[in-house]
Scaffold this motif. Sequence first.
Motif, mmCIF file in Angstrom:
data_model
loop_
_atom_site.group_PDB
_atom_site.id
_atom_site.type_symbol
_atom_site.label_atom_id
_atom_site.label_comp_id
_atom_site.label_asym_id
_atom_site.label_seq_id
_atom_site.Cartn_x
_atom_site.Cartn_y
_atom_site.Cartn_z
ATOM 1 N N LEU A 323 -9.113 -4.408 -49.414
ATOM 2 C CA LEU A 323 -9.578 -4.115 -50.769
ATOM 3 C C LEU A 323 -9.226 -2.672 -51.101
ATOM 4 O O LEU A 323 -9.546 -1.754 -50.333
ATOM 5 N N GLU A 324 -8.568 -2.481 -52.238
ATOM 6 C CA GLU A 324 -8.182 -1.140 -52.664
ATOM 7 C C GLU A 324 -8.609 -0.910 -54.102
ATOM 8 O O GLU A 324 -8.519 -1.818 -54.935
ATOM 9 N N LEU A 325 -9.068 0.302 -54.385
ATOM 10 C CA LEU A 325 -9.425 0.713 -55.740
ATOM 11 C C LEU A 325 -8.460 1.806 -56.166
ATOM 12 O O LEU A 325 -8.341 2.840 -55.508
ATOM 13 N N TRP A 326 -7.748 1.557 -57.275
ATOM 14 C CA TRP A 326 -6.777 2.503 -57.812
ATOM 15 C C TRP A 326 -7.210 2.906 -59.213
ATOM 16 O O TRP A 326 -7.939 2.175 -59.885
ATOM 17 N N ASP A 327 -6.756 4.082 -59.650
ATOM 18 C CA ASP A 327 -6.943 4.410 -61.060
ATOM 19 C C ASP A 327 -5.742 3.878 -61.837
ATOM 20 O O ASP A 327 -4.777 3.372 -61.249
ATOM 21 N N THR A 328 -5.804 3.954 -63.145
ATOM 22 C CA THR A 328 -4.744 3.367 -63.964
ATOM 23 C C THR A 328 -3.497 4.244 -64.016
ATOM 24 O O THR A 328 -2.525 3.901 -64.672
ATOM 25 N N GLU A 329 -3.520 5.384 -63.306
ATOM 26 C CA GLU A 329 -2.317 6.193 -63.123
ATOM 27 C C GLU A 329 -1.645 5.832 -61.803
ATOM 28 O O GLU A 329 -0.760 6.531 -61.327
ATOM 29 N N TYR A 330 -2.105 4.740 -61.207
ATOM 30 C CA TYR A 330 -1.527 4.210 -59.970
ATOM 31 C C TYR A 330 -1.677 5.179 -58.797
ATOM 32 O O TYR A 330 -0.764 5.371 -58.002
ATOM 33 N N LYS A 331 -2.884 5.731 -58.694
ATOM 34 C CA LYS A 331 -3.238 6.549 -57.549
ATOM 35 C C LYS A 331 -4.401 5.869 -56.828
ATOM 36 O O LYS A 331 -5.409 5.529 -57.452
ATOM 37 N N MET A 332 -4.241 5.653 -55.518
ATOM 38 C CA MET A 332 -5.292 4.971 -54.776
ATOM 39 C C MET A 332 -6.495 5.901 -54.591
ATOM 40 O O MET A 332 -6.351 7.048 -54.161
ATOM 41 N N LEU A 333 -7.694 5.391 -54.911
ATOM 42 C CA LEU A 333 -8.921 6.167 -54.804
ATOM 43 C C LEU A 333 -9.671 5.863 -53.510
ATOM 44 O O LEU A 333 -10.072 6.783 -52.796
ATOM 45 N N LEU A 334 -9.872 4.592 -53.234
ATOM 46 C CA LEU A 334 -10.628 4.169 -52.051
ATOM 47 C C LEU A 334 -10.068 2.860 -51.531
ATOM 48 O O LEU A 334 -9.441 2.104 -52.275
ATOM 49 N N ARG A 335 -10.342 2.575 -50.253
ATOM 50 C CA ARG A 335 -9.998 1.259 -49.712
ATOM 51 C C ARG A 335 -11.017 0.837 -48.661
ATOM 52 O O ARG A 335 -11.667 1.669 -48.023
ATOM 53 N N TRP A 336 -11.142 -0.478 -48.508
ATOM 54 C CA TRP A 336 -12.126 -1.061 -47.617
ATOM 55 C C TRP A 336 -11.451 -2.053 -46.669
ATOM 56 O O TRP A 336 -10.366 -2.566 -46.940
ATOM 57 N N ARG A 337 -12.155 -2.334 -45.553
ATOM 58 C CA ARG A 337 -11.736 -3.375 -44.620
ATOM 59 C C ARG A 337 -12.970 -4.122 -44.133
ATOM 60 O O ARG A 337 -14.107 -3.661 -44.309
ATOM 61 N N ARG A 338 -12.741 -5.262 -43.519
ATOM 62 C CA ARG A 338 -13.842 -6.033 -42.965
ATOM 63 C C ARG A 338 -14.382 -5.342 -41.715
ATOM 64 O O ARG A 338 -13.629 -4.808 -40.906
ATOM 65 N N SER A 339 -15.709 -5.363 -41.575
ATOM 66 C CA SER A 339 -16.312 -4.866 -40.343
ATOM 67 C C SER A 339 -15.932 -5.814 -39.203
ATOM 68 O O SER A 339 -15.490 -6.946 -39.428
ATOM 69 N N GLU A 340 -16.095 -5.375 -37.971
ATOM 70 C CA GLU A 340 -15.694 -6.191 -36.828
ATOM 71 C C GLU A 340 -16.458 -7.505 -36.770
ATOM 72 O O GLU A 340 -15.924 -8.520 -36.343
#
Length: 349
Positions: A323-340
């Motif tokens: 899961l990734e969150l980007w702004d509309t200027e196409y810059k990545m802000l945050l990203r997530w992964r599944r816990s173990e």
Amino acid sequence: MSLPLEIWLTIFESTFRDDKQTLLSLALVSRAFHGAVLPLLYSDVQITGRERQQRFYRWIQSESPSNPALYIREYTIIITNSDVASGKPYTHNSGALARMQHLRKLTLLGEPDDGKFLATNTILQSEDPSWSLPELRELRWADRGIELELCRFFLRCPAIEHLELPQWAATVSPPTGTLSNLRSISGDGTTAVAFLCGRHIVDIELTSAVGLVIVDDYFTSNPDSAARIRSFSIPPLYFRFEEGHLESILLHLPHLKQLRMGTTQSRKVESQTDLLRGLEKLVLYNKLIGTAPHFKARMRISVRHMRNLSSTPLGRGNTKPCLELWDTEYKMLLRWRRSEDGTRLELVK
């Protein structure tokens, strides 16, 4: 200075590949350095404006020993507002383009407002039936109303894998048997549908909401074509989709691996967990603007929204970022992964 040319090229490529100014300086040191630097200096060429194009094409068609035609891998033409206003937005002949035999990416961009026709059809025309661009992989052409010229151009470029066009007239069908290597298409819904037929496209990027219904109807009638799609993108700032068509399209894509959309749009589908069951990555775009406090407030809302996706099947089965969150200027802000243990999404630091 006695090292072979190939060794100097390797050294320069690993050290100065993106430093054009240093490469220009090295080219003046000696003939050996000039020969080693030339392929790096002209692997990616961008020409803005009519006068510069004119000078460049004369050079490309000359017999100069420093002619860079065979070194060009990416070529971008930028048409300016002033050139369009003059009525002569470009100067081009296909003879210059045909000399770039190792060209892999061809791009045309324009400064004019959307909807303005650049009339670039003559750039693609040629009276010589034998010339081709055998290694061209990507074509990005920001013009409208030149479908027939593009159809003829496709016959000269059999290796194209990615095609980006703003729109395509529904009345014009790309020639059967062309673009057999096409795997990725970018444009409005009419463009996507025009090129899906008879080709093994796996990646679709819709750049406008125009034609969304057409895409839905096409997938309904062509489930085999829909089943090949692995990556699907819709424009992040379009929120007024006809009710039900977005969800319907996604239901037609059983093997979808990556989905790109706006955060507001994602709220329409997150409750339908079947739409996320096979996804390996969800990319969301959020328009985070305003003052610092306003920005932080919007960010907190977005993060809370991300946590809601923990209860869906998104990314289950591995701990790679899903899961990734980007702004509309196409810059990545945050990203997530599944816990173990797979029970939650956790921020990747």
